[in-house]
Write an enzyme that holds these catalytic residues in place. Sequence first.
Site, PDB file in Angstrom:
ATOM      1  N   VAL A 279       0.838  -1.207   0.000  1.00  0.00           N
ATOM      2  CA  VAL A 279       0.000   0.000   0.000  1.00  0.00           C
ATOM      3  C   VAL A 279       0.870   1.254   0.000  1.00  0.00           C
ATOM      4  CG1 VAL A 279      -1.724   1.313   1.306  1.00  0.00           C
ATOM      5  CG2 VAL A 279      -1.948  -1.146   1.096  1.00  0.00           C
ATOM      6  N   ALA A 280       1.993   1.192   0.743  1.00  0.00           N
ATOM      7  CA  ALA A 280       2.897   2.348   0.801  1.00  0.00           C
ATOM      8  C   ALA A 280       3.588   2.592  -0.529  1.00  0.00           C
ATOM      9  CB  ALA A 280       3.947   2.120   1.881  1.00  0.00           C
ATOM     10  N   ILE A 282       2.742   1.523  -3.910  1.00  0.00           N
ATOM     11  CA  ILE A 282       2.070   1.723  -5.206  1.00  0.00           C
ATOM     12  C   ILE A 282       1.396   3.090  -5.245  1.00  0.00           C
ATOM     13  CG2 ILE A 282       0.274   0.864  -6.758  1.00  0.00           C
ATOM     14  CD1 ILE A 282       0.850  -1.926  -5.665  1.00  0.00           C
ATOM     15  N   GLU A 284      -1.180   4.828  -6.280  1.00  0.00           N
ATOM     16  CA  GLU A 284      -2.473   4.576  -6.921  1.00  0.00           C
ATOM     17  C   GLU A 284      -3.102   5.824  -7.527  1.00  0.00           C
ATOM     18  OE1 GLU A 284      -3.201   5.202  -2.519  1.00  0.00           O
ATOM     19  OE2 GLU A 284      -1.763   4.240  -3.810  1.00  0.00           O
ATOM     20  N   ASP A 326       1.087  30.286 -41.318  1.00  0.00           N
ATOM     21  CA  ASP A 326       0.587  31.119 -42.404  1.00  0.00           C
ATOM     22  C   ASP A 326       0.738  32.575 -41.988  1.00  0.00           C
ATOM     23  OD1 ASP A 326      -0.613  31.859 -44.773  1.00  0.00           O
ATOM     24  OD2 ASP A 326      -2.649  31.618 -44.007  1.00  0.00           O
ATOM     25  N   ASP A 611      -5.619  26.688 -42.991  1.00  0.00           N
ATOM     26  CA  ASP A 611      -7.054  26.984 -42.930  1.00  0.00           C
ATOM     27  C   ASP A 611      -7.832  26.487 -44.148  1.00  0.00           C
ATOM     28  OD1 ASP A 611      -6.109  28.712 -44.832  1.00  0.00           O
ATOM     29  OD2 ASP A 611      -6.686  30.560 -43.794  1.00  0.00           O
ATOM     30  N   ASP A 615      -4.694  22.547 -47.199  1.00  0.00           N
ATOM     31  CA  ASP A 615      -3.764  22.502 -46.069  1.00  0.00           C
ATOM     32  C   ASP A 615      -3.888  21.199 -45.288  1.00  0.00           C
ATOM     33  OD1 ASP A 615      -2.591  25.014 -46.413  1.00  0.00           O
ATOM     34  OD2 ASP A 615      -4.231  26.018 -45.375  1.00  0.00           O
ATOM     35  N   ASN A 705      -2.399   8.176   1.178  1.00  0.00           N
ATOM     36  CA  ASN A 705      -2.449   8.079  -0.285  1.00  0.00           C
ATOM     37  C   ASN A 705      -3.722   8.643  -0.887  1.00  0.00           C
ATOM     38  OD1 ASN A 705       0.033   6.891  -0.253  1.00  0.00           O
ATOM     39  ND2 ASN A 705      -0.674   4.819  -0.659  1.00  0.00           N
ATOM     40  N   ASP A 709      -2.428  12.927  -0.056  1.00  0.00           N
ATOM     41  CA  ASP A 709      -1.525  12.992  -1.221  1.00  0.00           C
ATOM     42  C   ASP A 709      -2.200  13.579  -2.447  1.00  0.00           C
ATOM     43  OD1 ASP A 709       0.790  12.184  -0.150  1.00  0.00           O
ATOM     44  OD2 ASP A 709       0.986  10.331  -1.289  1.00  0.00           O
TER      45      ASP A 709
END
Length: 879
Positions: A279-280, A282, A284, A326, A611, A615, A705, A709
Site C-alpha cells: 500500500v505504501a 504503489i 495509486e 501562415d 485553414d 492545407d 495516499n 496525497d
Amino acid sequence: MKNFFNKTTEDVLHSFGTTKEGLKDTEVDLYREKYGENVLSEKKKKSTIQVFFEQFKDLLVIILIIAGIVSIATGNVESTIVIFAVIILNAILGTVQHVKAEQSLNSLKALSAPNAKVLRNGVKTEVPSKDIVPGDILVLEAGDLVVADGRIIENYSLQVNESSLTGESESVTKTSDVIAKDEIALGDQKNMVFSSSLVTYGRALVIVTATGMDTELGKIATLMEQTQEKKTPLQISLDDFSKKLAIVILVICAIVFGLSVYRNTPILDSLMFAVALAVAAIPEALSSIVTIVLAIGTQKMAKEHAIIKSLKAVEGLGSVSIICSDKTGTLTQNKMTTKQIYVDGKLIASEKLDLTNEAEQYLLNSAVLCNDSTSIDGQEIGDPTEVALVNLAHIYNLKEDAVRNEFERLKEIPFDSDRKLMSTVHQLDGKNIMFTKGAFDVLLNRVTSIKTSNGLRPITEDDKQKIIDTNMELSQNGLRVLAFAYKELPEIRDLTLEDESEYTFLGLVSMIDPPRVESAEAVRDCITAGIKPIMITGDHKITASAIAKQIGILQDGDMAVTGLELDKMSEEELMRKLDHISVYARVSPEHKIRIVSAWQNKGKIVAMTGDGVNDAPALKQADIGIAMGITGTEVSKDAASMILTDDNFATIVKAITNGRNVYANIKNSIKFLLSGNTSGILAVLYASIMALPVPFMPVHLLFINLLTDSLPAIAIGVENPTKDLLKEKPRDSKESILTKDFILDIAIEGLIIAVFTIVAFHIGLEAGPAVASTMAFSTLCLGRLFHGFNCRGKASIFKLGLGSNKYSIYAFLTGAILLNLVLFVPPLQKLFEVATLSWTQVGLIYLLAFLPTVIIQGIKVFKEAFVKDSQEEDKKAAI
C-alpha cells in the site's frame, strides 16, 4: 417524398414550404420541433453503474480487498470498515472523474463543431450545424463540410468529395438538373449532396432534405463508431511504469513476508506487514492525477482560444521546436484594408477615386461584382481580401447587395488556388461583361487592351512595364496587389477556362493586412524558447519578406524562397539550406508537406498552421496540426489536432507555453507522489530489516495516499507557468519522463523524509509500539504535505512565491486539518488506529515533518545562488 433527385427544384422547395430566400425564423423553430437537432445518435455509452464496478478491476483495489480480508481475520473490525469505505470512496471518485471527463469532452466537441452558412429571412448567416433543419438553404463553397443531405438548386461548378460515403476518392462534379429515374445509386445522384462530404471546388445553393439520423450518413451510423478514445504516450508510459513497479513491489513484499515468517512472526501479522509495504509503495493516484492535470490544461487552453482535440497534443506542444505559420490572419490582423489603386495610368489613394471616370467606375463595379463576400452592419462574411473590396465600395456609398441586385450574376468560374483567378458575368449597359480578378502575374499575361479615361486602346509594352513597376513598388511596401480586367462576351453561355483570355486591363488594387500588435513579441518569445518560427504563405516573396522582417521572423542571414525555387532544390540542397530559410512564398500544398517532412527528418517536432482544404495533408503530416477557427474550413479543422478560435499566432505561443507547463506540472506531481511513496517504503523496509514493529497500519497509508496525497498533487498540477519556462529548450519527445536525474531526486528527497519519519518512530517506541506507529504515520503524512511545496517547481519557494499557487496552501491546510482530526477526535482515533499523544510528542511531529522541507529548500537556494554566481562570472568573462 423519398427521392429528391428526380424532382424539379420548384417541387423540392414547395415540399418544404420554402423559397430560395430561405426559411423564416418561425419556420425554423417549427421544423426543429418536428425533425429535432441535426446530430447523429452516438453509440451506447457505459452506464454509471458499469463505470463504478469497473473501478474494482485495479491491481491496487485487489490488494486493498486482500488487506480488508486480512483485517477481518485478525479481528480488526475498525480497520476493515475503513479499508472497504476507502475502496468504495475511491470507486465513487473514479466514477465522478469519468463522468466529468465525458462532460469536458462533450463541451470541447461543441466548441469545435462545424458551422454552416445558410440563407434565412433572405440574409446569408452562419449557424452551428446542429441548428440546420430540412428546408434550410445551404450556401456551399470550396472548403466547406456538408452538414446535411440536400438537393442542389443552383450550381456553379460544384465538385464534392464523397469518399466517406462511397469510397471513391475522386471528387464528383455536381449538377442542378433533374435525374429522370426512379432508382439510382448514391454515387450517381449528381444533383444531391450528402452529410460529411467535402466541397473541393465551386459553390452552390442547396435545399436541405434530411438531417441527423435521417441522412445517408445517419443510416450507416458510423461516424461516432470510428471515434475511440486512445491513451496518450505519457499515459502509456506511466501505465507501463506502474505495472513494472507493481511487480517489483510484490516481489519485495514476498521477501518481507518470508523474512517475517522466518523470524517466527505470526502469519497474519507478517501478511499485514507485507500488505502495508504494498500500500505504501504503489502510487495509486498517479494515473488519475495525470488525467486530471491534462484535462485542466485543455480547459485552460480552451479559455485562451486554443481548443485541443486530443490529450496527445498537449504533451506534443511541449516538444515543438518549429512553427510553420501562415501569414494572413495568423501573424497579421486578417483585416485587409485597401490603400492605393493604380487605374487610368496613375496611382491614387483608395478614397480618391473619381466615379465620373468610366475606367474607375468599371474598376469599382468589378471589385463588388466579382466578389462573394458581404459586409452588413459590421458583420463581415467571406475572404478578408474580398471584404476589403466591399468596404472600399462602402466609402462611395455603394452597398454590395444593391449593386448585385442591379447587375445580377449570370455565370461564373469560381476562384481556385491553381488558376488564381475568379470570373463572373453580368449585364451592364446592355453588354455582357465578364469581370475577372486575380493574381497580378497571371492576369497581366492575358490582357490585350487597357481601359482609360479616353476609352479602350491596345496595351503597349510601356503600359505593361509601368504596371509591373507599380506592382513592384506596392509589393516592396508589404502591400498585397490584386489585378482587375474585363471582356465583353457576345452571348450568355457556360464559361470555360479558355474564356479567361484577351482581357481589357482595368487596374490594380493594393491592400495591407497589418501585423497583429502581439505578433512581434510572440516571435521573440519563440526564439527565446528555442523555437524557430517560419512563415509559409501564398503571397509574393517581396510582400511576405516585408511582413516577416517587420515582426522578426526574417533576420540577418535568413533566406526567403518561392515555391518555384524550392522545386529546383534537391533534397540534399534543401537540407543544407533548411536552417536558414525563414520565409516560403508562393507555395502549393505539396511544398508545405515537403517543408514539414524536411524538418521532421532532422528530428524536429513541427507545428503547422492551415485553414484551407489543401492545407489538410500538411496538417496531418505535422506533429501538431493547427487549424484556424475563424477562417478555417471544416476540412482543415477535421485534420488538425488543435484549433485556434482567434486565428492568432500569439495563441500558438501561449499554447506551447501551456503545453510545456502541463508536462512540467505532471512531472512535478509524479515526483511528489513517488518521492512520498519512497519515504514510506524505506521506513517499512527499515523496520522489517531491523525486526521492529510495523511502523504503519494499512489504514494509515490509505489515509495518506487517498486524502492527503491527492490534493497537493492536483495543486501542483495547476501551478502557473514561470517566466523561465520559455527560456528552456524544447523537450526531446523521445526522452523518458523518468530520467536518471529525476529518479535520483526522487530517491534523495524520499530518503530525507524517511529519515525523519524513522526518527519519530524511534522516539515513539520509548512509549510503546502504538505511539511509535502514530508518530511515524503523523510525521510521514505531515512531511509529505510540506513536501508538496518543494515539488511545485525546480526553483525554491522564495523564488516561486508561497502565495503564487493558492491551491497548494488550500491542499496543505485541508490535509493538516484532516490529520489533526484523526489525532484528536476519539472516534476517529479508534477508526484509524492511532494512540493518544502528548503535546510534546505532537510538537516533535511538526518539527520532524518540517525539517525535510527546510533541508530540500536549502539545497534549492544553494543551487540558485551557485547558478547566479556562474552566470555573473560568464558575463564578466564575456566583457
